[in-house]
Design an enzyme around this catalytic site. Sequence first.
Site, short mmCIF file in Angstrom:
data_model
loop_
_atom_site.label_atom_id
_atom_site.label_comp_id
_atom_site.label_asym_id
_atom_site.label_seq_id
_atom_site.Cartn_x
_atom_site.Cartn_y
_atom_site.Cartn_z
N GLU A 1 0.86 -1.21 0.12
CA GLU A 1 -0.06 -0.04 0.12
C GLU A 1 0.78 1.24 -0.14
O GLU A 1 1.46 1.73 1.02
CB GLU A 1 -0.82 0.13 1.32
CG GLU A 1 -1.69 -1.22 1.44
CD GLU A 1 -2.99 -1.04 0.34
OE1 GLU A 1 -3.23 -0.03 -0.04
OE2 GLU A 1 -3.52 -2.14 0.03
N CYS B 1 -2.39 9.46 2.40
CA CYS B 1 -1.86 8.91 1.37
C CYS B 1 -2.90 9.11 -0.07
O CYS B 1 -2.47 9.30 -1.03
CB CYS B 1 -1.82 7.44 1.41
SG CYS B 1 -3.22 6.48 1.97
P1 NAD Z 1 8.14 4.62 5.33
O1 NAD Z 1 8.22 3.64 3.89
O2 NAD Z 1 9.18 5.60 5.43
O3 NAD Z 1 7.59 3.63 6.53
C1 NAD Z 1 6.72 2.70 6.52
C2 NAD Z 1 7.00 1.50 7.43
O4 NAD Z 1 8.27 0.77 6.90
C3 NAD Z 1 7.39 1.86 8.89
O5 NAD Z 1 6.99 1.13 9.75
C4 NAD Z 1 9.01 1.85 8.99
O6 NAD Z 1 9.59 1.55 10.11
C5 NAD Z 1 9.03 0.52 8.22
N1 NAD Z 1 10.69 0.64 7.37
C6 NAD Z 1 11.73 1.51 7.63
N2 NAD Z 1 12.69 1.34 6.84
C7 NAD Z 1 12.24 0.04 6.25
C8 NAD Z 1 12.99 -0.74 5.41
N3 NAD Z 1 14.30 -0.61 4.90
N4 NAD Z 1 12.24 -1.93 4.91
C9 NAD Z 1 11.04 -2.20 5.14
N5 NAD Z 1 10.22 -1.53 5.95
C10 NAD Z 1 10.93 -0.08 6.52
O7 NAD Z 1 6.62 5.52 5.00
P2 NAD Z 1 6.01 6.53 6.23
O8 NAD Z 1 6.84 7.68 6.06
O9 NAD Z 1 5.82 5.92 7.49
O10 NAD Z 1 4.77 6.71 5.44
C11 NAD Z 1 4.64 7.59 4.43
C12 NAD Z 1 4.25 6.88 2.98
O11 NAD Z 1 3.56 6.06 3.19
C13 NAD Z 1 3.77 8.05 1.87
O12 NAD Z 1 4.37 7.80 0.91
C14 NAD Z 1 2.33 7.70 1.98
O13 NAD Z 1 1.65 7.73 0.69
C15 NAD Z 1 2.68 6.11 1.98
N6 NAD Z 1 1.05 5.74 2.56
C16 NAD Z 1 0.36 4.71 1.77
C17 NAD Z 1 -0.82 4.31 2.31
C18 NAD Z 1 -1.92 3.41 1.61
O14 NAD Z 1 -2.76 2.94 1.98
N7 NAD Z 1 -1.29 3.11 0.35
C19 NAD Z 1 -1.38 4.84 3.61
C20 NAD Z 1 -0.71 5.59 4.19
C21 NAD Z 1 0.78 5.97 3.89
#
Ligand code: NAD
Length: 463
Positions: A212, A246
Amino acid sequence: MDVQYEAGMHAGLKCCFDSGRTRSAEWRITQLQGLEAFLKRRESAIARAIHADFRKSSAESWLTETSYLLSEIRHVRRHLRRWMKPRRVPVPLHYQPGRAMVTREPLGVVLIIGAWNYPLQLCLAPLIGAIAGGNCAVVKPSELAPETSRLLATELASYVDASAIMVVEGGQDETRELLRYRFDHIFFTGSRQKGGEVMHAAAEHLTPVTLELGGKCPCLVTESADLKRAARRIVWAKFLNAGQTCISPDYLLVHESVEKPLLELMRSALDRFYGSDPMESPDYARVVDDRQFDRLRGYLREGDIVAGGAVDPAQRYIAPTIIRGVTPHSRLMKEEMFGPVLPVLTVSSLAQATEIVRNGGEPLAIYLFSRDSADLRFLRERTLSGGICCNDLLFHASIMGLPFGGRGMSGTGAYHGQAGFETFTASRSVLVRSGGLPDPDLRYPPYGEGKMRLLRRIVNLFS
Ligand code: NAD
């Protein structure tokens, strides 16, 4: 992370799944009731934690986190037994007697990685699907919403079966560590970049993933739109969660003939919603961290600011900001905005707006304000996206019958309601034939000419 995920825990969850305990409808419903009790009894603690994380108001927390989750739980509880029923499939006459069906089976031990911007919903909505599917689950909330993460880690276990559902806290390093284990499914919400890393790590074990992700969701306003309605709804959807949603409208594509009145109406909607100084509004959230604040602040030098523009680094406050005079090549159009800055581009036709949308790839959602139904058809047939919503924003994600997810660059797979149940189950084809009836020689070699003639005739007759 306080609780270090270890091989023993992973083996424990596998063992719990293998015991078959999580398969029954009763177990699943009891866990859903537990989640419901957690959300109801800890509603104020949840609101406090989210407020502490990025000053989101308790009204917004209720609207977009707890109340959404409670309705999804109610919906799933109401329909779960029906979804769990095997689907009978007709058996052709030449394979009779026999019964064929498709069953939906749990996947095993699944990993759910949440993003920070809806810190509760993005962990628990997938968990509802995982429980409905009869799985064991590890939930990894975002470290950028530490209070909510801590609340889930310390309290959820008292409401659900803690030997099947576990919360593990941590950031990048801990998540990478988690991804070394072989899960049966990984459900990730977050950025494209980290989503790619998750997919890469999952490939090591051939683990299926749901991603997502984000992207730039366009919002088109045509000359036939009800401008007052459009203005209020766009301002509400854009500045909810301080733009950190998002499916928030990332940029506006407005017909040139209505730009002026639309912007005027949007300015007055802003004033009504957040007052003359939004910094004082209890309903306006803050940017999550300094890195995001600096990135967003950098955008305030682009285009002409027609509303907002004020900042306060100490609070990571950026006023709800609208910038006009933006072109498709502007820096504002290069990456997902994910903050309270709304670029406005003017277009002379729906075709031109559609071209700009197409050049931006496949967003999570596309919004259209128009009173002409031909416009929606035009847009639907020429663009790709996870969802499309006409004359409103965001609410398509709250309709339980609508799967929620992205497409292409905005993600893969979907959830919410039955879509969540399907994501967290696998279909299995089952054929049951008689064990005791006579077993004619027809299918077995040797296949002489006579037998082949008969076989062909039977197959042609019945298939
Ligand atoms: P992020 O990708 O920085 O982090 C998401 C999660 O991944 C966190 O739990 C983080 O700890 C974990 N993470 C960190 N490093 C990682 C790695 N190397 N491998 C795997 N996981 C890792 O995103 P964010 O800043 O928390 O969220 C913002 C982004 O999420 C935006 O792009 C937004 O559009 C998207 N988003 C999408 C949806 C959806 O439903 N499609 C919903 C909310 C947010």
